[in-house]
Design a protein around this motif. Structure first.
Motif, PDB file in Angstrom:
ATOM      1  N   GLN A 195       0.518  -7.457   6.881  1.00  0.00           N
ATOM      2  CA  GLN A 195       1.912  -7.875   7.196  1.00  0.00           C
ATOM      3  C   GLN A 195       2.182  -7.017   8.399  1.00  0.00           C
ATOM      4  O   GLN A 195       3.193  -7.692   9.311  1.00  0.00           O
ATOM      5  CB  GLN A 195       2.934  -7.733   6.088  1.00  0.00           C
ATOM      6  CG  GLN A 195       2.760  -8.705   5.115  1.00  0.00           C
ATOM      7  CD  GLN A 195       3.755  -8.884   4.050  1.00  0.00           C
ATOM      8  OE1 GLN A 195       4.479  -7.837   3.733  1.00  0.00           O
ATOM      9  NE2 GLN A 195       4.087  -9.952   3.723  1.00  0.00           N
ATOM     10  N   SER A 196       2.046  -5.838   8.704  1.00  0.00           N
ATOM     11  CA  SER A 196       2.281  -5.146   9.732  1.00  0.00           C
ATOM     12  C   SER A 196       1.875  -5.706  11.030  1.00  0.00           C
ATOM     13  O   SER A 196       2.361  -5.488  12.149  1.00  0.00           O
ATOM     14  CB  SER A 196       1.857  -3.644   9.738  1.00  0.00           C
ATOM     15  OG  SER A 196       0.195  -3.853   9.546  1.00  0.00           O
ATOM     16  N   TRP A 253      11.036  -5.760   8.769  1.00  0.00           N
ATOM     17  CA  TRP A 253      11.329  -7.111   8.144  1.00  0.00           C
ATOM     18  C   TRP A 253      11.516  -6.846   6.633  1.00  0.00           C
ATOM     19  O   TRP A 253      10.783  -6.061   6.090  1.00  0.00           O
ATOM     20  CB  TRP A 253       9.863  -7.938   8.465  1.00  0.00           C
ATOM     21  CG  TRP A 253       9.991  -8.201   9.860  1.00  0.00           C
ATOM     22  CD1 TRP A 253       9.083  -7.569  10.766  1.00  0.00           C
ATOM     23  CD2 TRP A 253      10.601  -9.161  10.660  1.00  0.00           C
ATOM     24  NE1 TRP A 253       9.446  -8.379  12.227  1.00  0.00           N
ATOM     25  CE2 TRP A 253      10.488  -9.229  11.845  1.00  0.00           C
ATOM     26  CE3 TRP A 253      12.051  -9.959  10.127  1.00  0.00           C
ATOM     27  CZ2 TRP A 253      11.030  -9.921  12.853  1.00  0.00           C
ATOM     28  CZ3 TRP A 253      12.635 -10.672  11.164  1.00  0.00           C
ATOM     29  CH2 TRP A 253      12.185 -10.763  12.369  1.00  0.00           C
ATOM     30  N   ALA A 254      12.432  -7.611   6.075  1.00  0.00           N
ATOM     31  CA  ALA A 254      12.672  -7.561   4.456  1.00  0.00           C
ATOM     32  C   ALA A 254      11.384  -8.410   4.036  1.00  0.00           C
ATOM     33  O   ALA A 254      10.834  -9.218   4.379  1.00  0.00           O
ATOM     34  CB  ALA A 254      13.802  -8.077   4.269  1.00  0.00           C
ATOM     35  N   PRO A 269       0.697  -1.158  -0.091  1.00  0.00           N
ATOM     36  CA  PRO A 269       0.000  -0.073   0.004  1.00  0.00           C
ATOM     37  C   PRO A 269       0.729   1.347   0.117  1.00  0.00           C
ATOM     38  O   PRO A 269       0.805   1.949   0.812  1.00  0.00           O
ATOM     39  CB  PRO A 269      -0.783  -0.122   1.384  1.00  0.00           C
ATOM     40  CG  PRO A 269      -0.255  -0.976   2.166  1.00  0.00           C
ATOM     41  CD  PRO A 269       0.872  -1.990   1.507  1.00  0.00           C
ATOM     42  N   THR A 270       1.555   1.249  -1.201  1.00  0.00           N
ATOM     43  CA  THR A 270       2.531   2.505  -1.368  1.00  0.00           C
ATOM     44  C   THR A 270       1.991   3.581  -2.097  1.00  0.00           C
ATOM     45  O   THR A 270       2.556   4.466  -2.321  1.00  0.00           O
ATOM     46  CB  THR A 270       3.861   2.278  -1.717  1.00  0.00           C
ATOM     47  OG1 THR A 270       3.784   1.282  -2.729  1.00  0.00           O
ATOM     48  CG2 THR A 270       4.590   1.391  -0.554  1.00  0.00           C
ATOM     49  N   GLU A 304       0.858  -5.899   1.959  1.00  0.00           N
ATOM     50  CA  GLU A 304       2.304  -6.104   2.282  1.00  0.00           C
ATOM     51  C   GLU A 304       2.743  -4.468   2.874  1.00  0.00           C
ATOM     52  O   GLU A 304       3.511  -3.743   2.017  1.00  0.00           O
ATOM     53  CB  GLU A 304       3.118  -6.486   1.127  1.00  0.00           C
ATOM     54  CG  GLU A 304       2.665  -7.941   0.735  1.00  0.00           C
ATOM     55  CD  GLU A 304       3.534  -8.834  -0.057  1.00  0.00           C
ATOM     56  OE1 GLU A 304       4.452  -8.500  -0.824  1.00  0.00           O
ATOM     57  OE2 GLU A 304       3.627 -10.175   0.384  1.00  0.00           O
ATOM     58  N   ASP A 305       2.524  -4.378   4.032  1.00  0.00           N
ATOM     59  CA  ASP A 305       2.708  -3.229   4.495  1.00  0.00           C
ATOM     60  C   ASP A 305       3.767  -3.127   5.680  1.00  0.00           C
ATOM     61  O   ASP A 305       3.872  -2.418   6.643  1.00  0.00           O
ATOM     62  CB  ASP A 305       1.642  -2.470   5.042  1.00  0.00           C
ATOM     63  CG  ASP A 305       0.680  -3.397   6.162  1.00  0.00           C
ATOM     64  OD1 ASP A 305       1.154  -4.613   6.399  1.00  0.00           O
ATOM     65  OD2 ASP A 305      -0.133  -2.677   6.957  1.00  0.00           O
ATOM     66  N   VAL A 306       4.789  -3.963   5.194  1.00  0.00           N
ATOM     67  CA  VAL A 306       6.004  -4.095   6.268  1.00  0.00           C
ATOM     68  C   VAL A 306       6.841  -2.725   6.169  1.00  0.00           C
ATOM     69  O   VAL A 306       7.644  -2.359   7.308  1.00  0.00           O
ATOM     70  CB  VAL A 306       6.735  -5.356   6.248  1.00  0.00           C
ATOM     71  CG1 VAL A 306       6.475  -6.413   6.864  1.00  0.00           C
ATOM     72  CG2 VAL A 306       6.922  -5.767   4.720  1.00  0.00           C
ATOM     73  N   ASP A 307       7.033  -2.213   5.128  1.00  0.00           N
ATOM     74  CA  ASP A 307       7.942  -1.170   4.965  1.00  0.00           C
ATOM     75  C   ASP A 307       7.141   0.134   4.947  1.00  0.00           C
ATOM     76  O   ASP A 307       6.861   1.001   4.450  1.00  0.00           O
ATOM     77  CB  ASP A 307       8.315  -1.039   3.168  1.00  0.00           C
ATOM     78  CG  ASP A 307       9.602  -0.182   3.150  1.00  0.00           C
ATOM     79  OD1 ASP A 307       9.795   0.587   4.093  1.00  0.00           O
ATOM     80  OD2 ASP A 307      10.251  -0.253   1.971  1.00  0.00           O
ATOM     81  N   THR A 308       6.867   0.272   6.383  1.00  0.00           N
ATOM     82  CA  THR A 308       5.846   1.209   7.098  1.00  0.00           C
ATOM     83  C   THR A 308       6.228   2.814   6.404  1.00  0.00           C
ATOM     84  O   THR A 308       5.224   3.658   6.133  1.00  0.00           O
ATOM     85  CB  THR A 308       5.826   1.370   8.418  1.00  0.00           C
ATOM     86  OG1 THR A 308       7.168   0.929   9.016  1.00  0.00           O
ATOM     87  CG2 THR A 308       4.844   0.470   8.907  1.00  0.00           C
TER      88      THR A 308
END
Ligand code: GLU
Length: 298
Positions: free
Chosen positions: A75-76, A179-180, A11-12, A42-46
Motif C-alpha cells: 500500500q505504501s 492515508w486512512a 507489517p507492524t 497494508e503498510d500505509v501507517d508507516t
C-alpha cells in the motif's frame, strides 16, 4: 463468478496464532472456490510498521504453505490511486476538509462526550461539514449520510449499521498526511478485483464504512466473511499489542492445526506434510459447505 481473495496483513509485527486463522481461512476459501489468492501488505501507517516485517511475514506464509498467486502489493506504493479516489469524492461533494483536533471534537461534545465515544474514539460531531470557519485543513473526511446500511456476513449472518450515527463522517486522509485504512482498503480491494474478503472478526465493524465508501466511489462490494478470533490468556483478542508470540516456524503443521481447529476443521494427522493437510482441508470444504461459512457463529 471468478473468485479473488486476499490476505492483507499490516507489517507492524510478525504473524501470530490469531493472524494465521485469517490467513488460512482466506487461502482455503479461495482454493475451495478454485479462485486466486493475493497478499497485500497494508503498510500505509508507516510510523507503526516494523522494518523487515513484510519480508518476515511472507516467509512465515511460505513456511505454512500459503503461497500467493501474484507478487504481493504494498500500500505504501499506491498513494496515487488513493489520491485519485479522494479527488473524485471531493469533486462529488462527498469529501470535505476538517480542521478539528481530537480536543476540538471532545469540546464539541462537551458533557455528552463520554456517551459519544466508540472504541475509545469520539463520534465526529460534524463540525467542519459546512466549512472550516477559518481553521486550517488537517484531515479529509467522508460525508456519512444517515440511514441503516445492511449487509450479509457469511458467518455472522445479517448485519446492519447506521454509519452516521455510529461513527460519523470518517477520516479518509489523516492530519499527518497518511492515508486512512478505510480509504486504502476500499480502493485496493476494488483495484485488485477482490470478490471475497475473509478476515478476522475484529474488523467486522469496519464493513459498513467500507461499503459506504465503495458506493460513493461507484465500486463493487465484495462478499464478506469474518473469522473467529483467538483469545489470549487474559480473554482478550490475541494481538501484537498484547504480546502475542510470533508463529513457531520450526513446526508449521502444529500452528496450522491450531488455526484449523479455530475454524472448525478437523485436526490433520501429525505426520502429514503442510501441503497435504492444506489440500485435505480444501477437499473437505469443497465436499461440505460449498459457498458458505467456515463455521457458523455460536
Ligand atoms: N491490515 C488489516 C489488519 O492487519 C486487515 C485489513 C483487512 O483485511 O481488511 O488488521
Amino acid at each position: 463468478m471468478p473468485y479473488v481473495g486476499r490476505f492483507a496483513p499490516s507489517p507492524t509485527g510478525l504473524l501470530h496464532a490469531g493472524s494465521l486463522v485469517a490467513a488460512l481461512a482466506s487461502w482455503l476459501d479461495a482454493r475451495a472456490h478454485g479462485g486466486r489468492w493475493l497478499v497485500r501488505m497494508e503498510d500505509v501507517d508507516t510510523p507503526r510498521c516494523v522494518p523487515g516485517a513484510s519480508q518476515a511475514i511472507l516467509h512465515q506464509l511460505t513456511a505454512c504453505g500459503l503461497h500467493p498467486d501474484e507478487p504481493p502489493a504494498y500500500q505504501s506504493q499506491r498513494g496515487t490511486l488513493y489520491q485519485a479516489a479522494l479527488d473524485r469524492l471531493i469533486a462529488q461533494g462527498q469529501a470535505f476538509p476538517c480542521g478539528c483536533t481530537r480536543q476540538d471534537i471532545a469540546l464539541a461534545w462537551g458533557e455528552q462526550g463520554q456517551a459519544r465515544a466508540r472504541h475509545g474514539e469520539l463520534i465526529y460531531p460534524g463540525t467542519c461539514r459546512d466549512g472550516l470557519r477559518g481553521k486550517p485543513a488537517r484531515a479529509w473526511r467522508l460525508r456519512a449520510e444517515p440511514g441503516l446500511l445492511h449487509w450479509h456476513d457469511r458467518r455472522l449472518g445479517p448485519q446492519q449499521q447506521d454509519v452516521a450515527q455510529a461513527v460519523g463522517d470518517f477520516v479518509l486522509k489523516r492530519a499527518d498526511g497518511l492515508w486512512a485504512y478505510q480509504m486504502a482498503v476500499v480502493v485496493d480491494d476494488a483495484a485488485q478485483g477482490i470478490t471475497h474478503v475473509v478476515r478476522g472478526q475484529d474488523l467486522a465493524d469496519n464493513t459498513a464504512r467500507q461499503i459506504m465508501l465503495q458506493r460513493a466511489l461507484g465500486l463493487p462490494t465484495p462478499v464478506y466473511l469474518h473469522t473467529p478470533l483467538v483469545l489470549g490468556a487474559n480473554g482478550e483478542k490475541l494481538s501484537k499489542q498484547n504480546g502475542a508470540q510470533a508463529l513457531d516456524l520450526s513446526d508449521p503443521m502444529s500452528a496450522l492445526n491450531k488455526a484449523a481447529q479455530v475454524l472448525g476443521l478437523p485436526q490433520s494427522a501429525p505426520q502429514s506434510r503442510v501441503q497435504e493437510a492444506l489440500m485435505a482441508w480444501c477437499d473437505m470444504r469443497q465436499s461440505g459447505d460449498q459457498g458458505g461459512a467456515i463455521q457458523r457463529a455460536g
